[in-house]
Design an enzyme around this catalytic site. Structure first.
Site, short mmCIF file in Angstrom:
data_model
loop_
_atom_site.label_atom_id
_atom_site.label_comp_id
_atom_site.label_asym_id
_atom_site.label_seq_id
_atom_site.Cartn_x
_atom_site.Cartn_y
_atom_site.Cartn_z
N LYS A 137 -12.80 20.98 -46.73
CA LYS A 137 -11.73 20.71 -47.70
C LYS A 137 -12.33 20.06 -48.93
O LYS A 137 -12.97 19.01 -48.81
CB LYS A 137 -10.71 19.75 -47.10
CG LYS A 137 -9.94 20.33 -45.94
CD LYS A 137 -8.65 20.92 -46.41
CE LYS A 137 -7.88 21.53 -45.24
NZ LYS A 137 -6.80 22.41 -45.71
N ASP A 166 -12.23 25.03 -49.12
CA ASP A 166 -10.79 25.18 -49.36
C ASP A 166 -10.31 24.09 -50.30
O ASP A 166 -10.33 22.91 -49.96
CB ASP A 166 -10.03 25.09 -48.02
CG ASP A 166 -8.56 25.47 -48.17
OD1 ASP A 166 -8.12 25.72 -49.32
OD2 ASP A 166 -7.86 25.51 -47.15
N GLU A 192 -11.48 29.04 -51.15
CA GLU A 192 -10.07 29.33 -50.84
C GLU A 192 -9.14 28.61 -51.82
O GLU A 192 -9.30 27.42 -52.07
CB GLU A 192 -9.82 28.83 -49.41
CG GLU A 192 -8.54 29.30 -48.78
CD GLU A 192 -8.54 28.96 -47.28
OE1 GLU A 192 -9.57 29.17 -46.60
OE2 GLU A 192 -7.51 28.47 -46.80
N ASP A 227 -4.59 31.74 -49.96
CA ASP A 227 -3.92 31.21 -48.77
C ASP A 227 -2.46 30.89 -49.14
O ASP A 227 -1.55 31.65 -48.84
CB ASP A 227 -4.67 29.99 -48.26
CG ASP A 227 -4.05 29.39 -47.01
OD1 ASP A 227 -3.09 29.98 -46.48
OD2 ASP A 227 -4.51 28.34 -46.54
N LYS A 251 -1.63 33.56 -42.05
CA LYS A 251 -1.15 32.69 -40.98
C LYS A 251 -0.06 33.48 -40.27
O LYS A 251 1.08 33.53 -40.74
CB LYS A 251 -0.59 31.40 -41.57
CG LYS A 251 -1.64 30.52 -42.25
CD LYS A 251 -0.98 29.28 -42.83
CE LYS A 251 -1.98 28.18 -43.15
NZ LYS A 251 -3.02 28.55 -44.10
MG MG Z 1 -6.10 26.96 -46.91
#
Ligand code: MG
Length: 342
Positions: A137, A166, A192, A227, A251
């Protein structure tokens, strides 16, 4: 064929709070539904919405379930609007429709590394446990501090390992350009969601942000993954139809009816990462079955390296592992989770 429909709502504290763009997320709310056919066959499905990802809310789902009533037929998925992707996913999986013929038997899982310097120690541990894919992250500290950690991380990872970043939409266009210029000289699998604007921020900003993402994908060599931008089926469809050649993070628990989603992805030869929505083992089993039956391009390492998630480990269903085998996914007894919600 008709089915008796029951559902149980849950509110489960996370073992560790999850940092999001909307603050700390401490407990997961959702529901598990159970369908029983006339012959006594039983199936389970999970509704695990994330409203700040643009999904329906749990209250909306409960109202819809109330309208469907206690007895439904096999057409119940089609009775639910595509905007209610979480409920469509849950009903499909309870009907046993989430999995086609398996395309693969084993897939790597990306280990989720914490933000900041803690990523390095976590990477060492994940490497020792056998992980070959990592996600870190970013967009949390100052860029200069994160760049130091980035090089530290890359120095630790062997050549065969993959590192994806991300940003969860945290960067401005200018910051994203600086990052991508840096990534161009480094072996980064993809970046991402560098930038993101929610629909609630206005369509003008949303459109501008989409243009920034397209420009980043065109101007820099590191692939860009979407995403937040493709959380629901309509968003995913729009990006694929406009010819997006980058990565899409899907997802399954948020995306809708699995067969529809898989057909769309395969039709566009999409470059896919199947990923967790922080669901319980019920939704996770269905989401993973879907990933294993994807007939398009070989999917990238699974974004399911998030567990153990819940304070009560019964709800995770399966331990975190560097490679997931389909038979282990199928082996998971989700009825245990239903019973634990009693
Ligand atoms: Mg993500």
């Amino acid at each position: 064929m008709t089915y008796r429909l029951e559902f149980r709502r849950y509110r489960l504290p996370f073992r560790r709070a999850v940092r999001t763009a909307h603050g700390w997320w401490r407990e997961r709310e959702g529901l598990v539904l159970r369908l029983e056919d006339e012959a006594g066959g039983v199936g389970f499905g999970e509704v695990a919405p994330i409203p700040w990802f643009g999904t329906e809310t749990l209250a909306e789902v409960e109202a819809l379930l109330g309208r469907l009533g206690g007895v439904v037929d096999a057409g119940c998925v089609e009775q639910v609007d595509e905007r209610h992707g979480c409920l469509r996913f849950a009903l499909s999986s309870a009907l046993g429709r989430e999995a086609g013929v398996p395309a693969v038997q084993r897939l790597p899982v990306a280990a989720l590394l914490p933000a900041g310097k803690a990523a390095c120690e976590a990477a060492d541990q994940a490497l020792a446990a056998g992980y070959v894919a990592f996600k870190w992250k970013v967009g949390v500290l100052d860029d200069a501090d994160e760049w130091v950690v980035l090089d530290d991380l890359l120095a630790r990872l062997p050549g065969h390992a993959k590192l994806r970043l991300d940003a969860n939409g945290a960067w401005t266009a200018r910051r994203a350009m600086r990052w991508l210029a840096r990534c161009a000289e480094r072996p980064i699998e993809f970046v991402e969601q560098p930038c993101y604007a929610e629909t609630s921020q206005g369509t003008a900003l949303e459109r501008r942000t989409d243009d920034v993402l397209l420009g980043l994908a065109r101007d820099y060599p590191t692939p860009i993954a979407l995403d937040e931008s493709v959380a629901g089926l309509p968003g995913l469809q729009a990006w694929l139809e406009r010819g997006w050649r980058g990565v899409v993070v899907v997802k399954p628990a948020l995306a809708g009816d699995p067969a529809t989603v898989l057909a769309m992805l395969a039709g566009h030869q999409a470059d896919v990462v199947f990923s967790s929505a922080f669901e319980t083992g019920v939704g996770r089993q269905a989401a993973l079955r879907m990933a294993f039956s994807f007939k398009g391009r070989q999917p990238r390492a699974l974004g399911f390296g998030v567990g153990p998630l819940f304070q009560d480990g019964r709800f995770d269903g399966m331990p975190p592992v560097p490679f997931l085998e389909l038979h282990a996914v199928n082996h998971l007894q989700v009825e245990v989770i239903w019973n634990a919600l009693n």
